[in-house]
Design an enzyme around this catalytic site. Structure first.
Site, PDB file in Angstrom:
ATOM      1  N   CYS A 195      20.590  -8.067  23.014  1.00 38.51           N
ATOM      2  CA  CYS A 195      19.950  -9.316  23.407  1.00 38.51           C
ATOM      3  C   CYS A 195      19.753  -9.339  24.929  1.00 38.51           C
ATOM      4  O   CYS A 195      20.709  -9.112  25.669  1.00 38.51           O
ATOM      5  CB  CYS A 195      20.859 -10.475  22.987  1.00 38.51           C
ATOM      6  SG  CYS A 195      20.424 -12.036  23.769  1.00 38.51           S
ATOM      7  N   CYS A 210      18.314 -14.844  18.921  1.00 38.35           N
ATOM      8  CA  CYS A 210      19.700 -15.235  18.672  1.00 38.35           C
ATOM      9  C   CYS A 210      20.016 -16.585  19.335  1.00 38.35           C
ATOM     10  O   CYS A 210      19.201 -17.162  20.042  1.00 38.35           O
ATOM     11  CB  CYS A 210      20.640 -14.152  19.182  1.00 38.35           C
ATOM     12  SG  CYS A 210      20.829 -14.139  20.965  1.00 38.35           S
ATOM     13  N   GLU A 269       7.913  10.371  31.691  1.00 39.70           N
ATOM     14  CA  GLU A 269       8.043  11.244  30.517  1.00 39.70           C
ATOM     15  C   GLU A 269       6.644  11.647  30.073  1.00 39.70           C
ATOM     16  O   GLU A 269       5.865  10.798  29.650  1.00 39.70           O
ATOM     17  CB  GLU A 269       8.745  10.512  29.360  1.00 39.70           C
ATOM     18  CG  GLU A 269      10.152  10.040  29.681  1.00 39.70           C
ATOM     19  CD  GLU A 269      10.815   9.320  28.498  1.00 39.70           C
ATOM     20  OE1 GLU A 269      10.213   9.294  27.403  1.00 39.70           O
ATOM     21  OE2 GLU A 269      11.916   8.782  28.686  1.00 39.70           O
ATOM     22  N   ASN A 291      15.737   1.841  30.024  1.00 43.12           N
ATOM     23  CA  ASN A 291      14.737   2.731  29.446  1.00 43.12           C
ATOM     24  C   ASN A 291      13.876   1.954  28.469  1.00 43.12           C
ATOM     25  O   ASN A 291      14.386   1.397  27.493  1.00 43.12           O
ATOM     26  CB  ASN A 291      15.437   3.887  28.707  1.00 43.12           C
ATOM     27  CG  ASN A 291      14.459   4.909  28.160  1.00 43.12           C
ATOM     28  OD1 ASN A 291      14.015   5.802  28.874  1.00 43.12           O
ATOM     29  ND2 ASN A 291      14.092   4.768  26.902  1.00 43.12           N
ATOM     30  N   GLU A 292      12.585   1.883  28.750  1.00 39.27           N
ATOM     31  CA  GLU A 292      11.600   1.315  27.821  1.00 39.27           C
ATOM     32  C   GLU A 292      12.051  -0.047  27.263  1.00 39.27           C
ATOM     33  O   GLU A 292      12.191  -0.226  26.045  1.00 39.27           O
ATOM     34  CB  GLU A 292      11.296   2.309  26.694  1.00 39.27           C
ATOM     35  CG  GLU A 292      10.661   3.587  27.223  1.00 39.27           C
ATOM     36  CD  GLU A 292      10.465   4.673  26.167  1.00 39.27           C
ATOM     37  OE1 GLU A 292      11.081   4.570  25.095  1.00 39.27           O
ATOM     38  OE2 GLU A 292       9.723   5.624  26.424  1.00 39.27           O
ATOM     39  N   CYS A 320      14.171 -11.064  20.768  1.00 37.51           N
ATOM     40  CA  CYS A 320      15.449 -11.479  20.195  1.00 37.51           C
ATOM     41  C   CYS A 320      15.397 -12.981  19.923  1.00 37.51           C
ATOM     42  O   CYS A 320      14.816 -13.741  20.705  1.00 37.51           O
ATOM     43  CB  CYS A 320      16.593 -11.161  21.159  1.00 37.51           C
ATOM     44  SG  CYS A 320      18.219 -11.642  20.518  1.00 37.51           S
TER      45      CYS A 320
END
Ligand SMILES: [Zn+2]
Length: 731
Positions: A149, A195, A356, A183-184, A193
């Protein structure tokens, strides 16, 4: 760059950085002693490496081989939380120090990744509440990655703790030059999310945004379906509730989730800035058409934009989604170029990095095909052609365990060299020969395409037609504006329109007062603005405007929308007037029927009750023109119309190229470099109208010049022909 010392390199690169307004990062000014052959080290040409997944006995061999390829850096550790903090509060960085030392011994610099994308098992066992809840209201389970989250304070505290400890530990470590945060972000099975922590965070964010419940209730129109809130704690998140959510609430929730992720990143950024002032800081994400997080906010305070790029993986995904045909020669190059142009435009025409780059077969449970010989080099050059300053390949070796066993790197599973190994070595050598002057030069764009997150999210919430997608429209327009993918910046409504001859903005469904003012002033001052259906339907609260459409832009566009609606089973066509003369066009999924008050009619509908009524108009307003394309034109009409409009706005290219070839221009001072990229397997012939220097051979080229299948040429304009955009474009 043999023969160039560090001082000369820095002078050159800093001059070109300064020319484009880039703040000199402290790392570039570092006076730390460097090896005599280290000038190219300052270029970011590297590979993503996983010492955490590799026996230490192989590190030395890896470092030597990585150096032998010519790489200048590696990115490491972004998924190594469990090794760096095996128990909460107990940090173990000795192994990482040894890895950095081994790499640095071979003149390989290190970009360290903070590991918050993959928390270790102890964390989720102790704090199960950090795991995110998806759009169906189900809590995910640990075991993959990106399952946390963005609001949860415990996850934030622990992410900040490991990042801070890394920063303190490696701030002065020789070889470390920069950071990748996380990362990403948002790139997982559940980009949002829902929650309880996010609900509370959303409520607090709304309180700040609206100030009062009265304001919130009015903005959302909560009187509908008896949703009037009498306390902020009553506001829900858009989980399944038996019917569609309030559109204003749903749009604000997208904004909140984007904010939550950006502010999560900013916490780590603040610490890294404080503890590691000599290092650069960035993050890696994928570019458009992914729209789950506002990249302009995400990258706003970072030193440069870094994106990940997997053309073959995109190809596989599009085929899985049912997209037919061979996509690698047209759809994929356009999609990738759109991402690159967006990356460059986020910081206003500043060079970006590919963190990348696909180097082999890619995929988790299925493989994309092995790139054809020449394609990895081509993809690398496509990034450079569109404004990249550096490229890291993914990845060095190929994992023999874990969820990415199929994601091939430069070494195969048995550590033999991959099919693209030598090609990458050659490409790195070529890029070093191009040097920082080319790699850090600005990009030449006379056109802009607008990508607006509010429009994207609001259309997703209420598409109007099940097949209408904002990102699809933007991608289609990008491909249609210039088949050679030349000279397009991808901007937002907050950016300066004034430097462009023509601005394209499809499906401007949500229009703020500020955006309306920007469009108005751009056209008034001589710009050409091109848009299409669903213009200015909604205000920023996602309420439909109460004036005739297109709302505040009626006078600028010179039209009123008389009728609007989706097209399902029926067929609708468009007949073009003499200004856009050409074969009749087909209208896809939407038709705005226009009533021209002052505007000139560019096309009319051909069927049903709309037959003969305007489908497209052009209005002169102030010094400029505003074009409204009411019909959802399908290819090839869309391409023909948008290219004709660009041409009449005075947009010029150095010369014409055949279909399937990219042509882009980068420039610094009075120097210009032209990149030609052939995305198809067959050789192409390019007619070059005047003499250029081919940077690969040093030879002068002119006339019919061959371009191999998947081939690349970089041409430099001579002093005499440097004004190439001014006098060689056909009238
Ligand atoms: Zn949450």
């Amino acid at each position: 760059m043999p023969g160039t010392n560090r001082r000369e390199f820095l002078t050159g690169s800093l001059a070109s950085l300064g020319a484009v307004g880039i703040r000199y990062p402290t790392w570039a000014l570092s006076t730390a002693p460097v090896a005599s052959n280290s000038s190219p080290d300052q270029l970011l040409l590297g590979v993503d490496y996983y010492p955490d997944q590799t026996p230490e006995a192989l590190w030395e061999e890896d470092a030597r081989m990585i150096a032998e390829v010519g790489f200048t850096n590696v990115r490491i550790a972004e998924f190594a939380w469990a090794l760096m903090e095996p128990v909460e509060g107990k940090f173990e960085f000795d192994w990482l120090h040894r890895a950095v030392q081994t790499l640095h011994k071979h003149n390989i610099s290190v970009i360290l990744g903070t590991p918050s994308a993959a928390p270790p098992p102890w964390l989720t066992v102790h704090y199960p509440e950090v795991v995110e809840v998806n759009a169906q209201g189900m809590r995910l389970r640990p075991g993959g990655r990106r399952f946390t989250c963005p609001t949860n304070q415990t996850y934030r505290r622990l992410s900040l703790a490991i990042a801070s400890e890394m920063a303190r530990t490696f701030a002065e470590t020789p070889g470390v030059i920069g950071w990748q945060i996380d990362n990403e972000l948002t790139l997982g099975s559940s980009p949002r999310c829902y929650c309880n922590f996010c609900q509370a965070g959303f409520q607090a964010w709304l309180h700040t945004k609206y100030g009062s419940l009265e304001n919130l209730n009015r903005s959302w129109g909560t009187v509908f379906w008896s949703q009037t809130y009498t306390d902020f704690s009553q506001v829900p998140v858009p989980l399944p509730s038996g019917a569609d959510a309030n559109p204003g609430l749903a749009l604000d929730y997208d904004r909140y989730q984007s904010y939550a992720n950006s502010s999560f990143l900013e916490e780590q950024l603040t610490v890294l800035r404080k503890l590691c002032p000599k290092h650069f800081v960035t993050t890696n994400n994928v570019g458009l058409p992914l729209d789950t997080i506002d990249m302009r906010s995400l990258y706003g305070k970072l030193d440069f934009v870094a994106f990940d790029n997997y053309p073959g993986f995109f190809d596989m995904i599009l085929h899985q989604q049912g997209k037919p045909g061979s996509l690698m020669s047209d759809v994929i190059p356009a999609t990738v170029a759109l991402g690159h142009d967006f990356a460059r435009s986020i910081h206003g025409n500043k060079p970006f990095m590919i963190m990348e780059e696909q180097s082999g077969k890619a995929g988790q449970s299925t493989f994309s095909p092995q790139p054809e010989k020449g394609q990895v080099r081509l993809w690398t050059y496509q990034a450079v052609a569109h404004g990249a300053m550096g490229v890291n390949y993914f990845r060095w070796d190929t994992a023999t365990f874990g969820a990415e066993e199929y994601w091939h790197g430069m070494l195969n599973h048995d550590r033999s060299k991959s099919p693209a190994f030598e090609e990458i070595r050659q490409t790195v050598k070529e890029l070093k020969a191009l040097g920082p002057e080319v790699l850090k030069s600005p990009y030449l764009a006379e056109m802009a395409l607008v990508f607006d997150y509010d429009c994207s999210w609001a259309v997703k919430i209420q598409p109007g037609h099940y097949a209408l997608s904002y990102t699809d429209q933007v991608t289609a327009w990008y491909g249609a504006i210039s088949p050679s993918r030349s000279g397009i910046d991808v901007i937002g409504f907050g950016d300066d329109f004034g430097k462009y001859k023509i601005v394209f903005a499809p499906v401007v469904y949500v229009l703020s007062d500020a955006a309306a003012a920007r469009i108005r002033s751009f056209v008034q001052n001589g710009g050409v603005f091109v848009t299409n259906f669903r213009l200015a339907v909604k205000n920023e609260s996602s309420q439909i405007v109460q004036t005739p459409l297109p709302g505040p832009l009626r006078d600028v566009m010179g039209v009123t929308v008389a009728e609007y609606g989706p097209i399902y089973s029926g067929k609708q066509g468009v007949k073009f007037s003499s200004v856009l003369s050409g074969p009749d066009g087909e209208c896809g999924i939407w038709a705005d029927v226009l009533q021209a008050s002052r505007a000139e009619v560019l096309g009319t509908y051909t069927s049903g009750s709309s037959a003969g009524r305007p489908a497209g108009t052009m209005n002169s307003f102030g010094q400029g023109k505003a074009i409204y394309i009411g019909a959802d034109l399908t290819p090839p009409s869309l391409s023909r119309v948008l290219q004709k409009l660009a041409e009449s706005a005075g947009v010029k290219r150095p010369f014409e190229v055949p279909a399937g070839v990219d042509l882009t221009v980068r420039m610094a001072g009075d120097k210009q470099w032209i990149f030609l990229l052939n995305h198809g397997p067959k050789p192409q012939s390019i007619n070059i109208p005047r003499a250029f220097k081919d940077l690969a051979t040093g030879a002068a080229v002119r006339g019919e010049v061959p371009l191999d299948g998947y081939g690349v040429r970089v041409l430099q304009a001579s002093q005499l022909s440097r004004k190439i955009t001014a006098d060689t474009h056909p009238a």
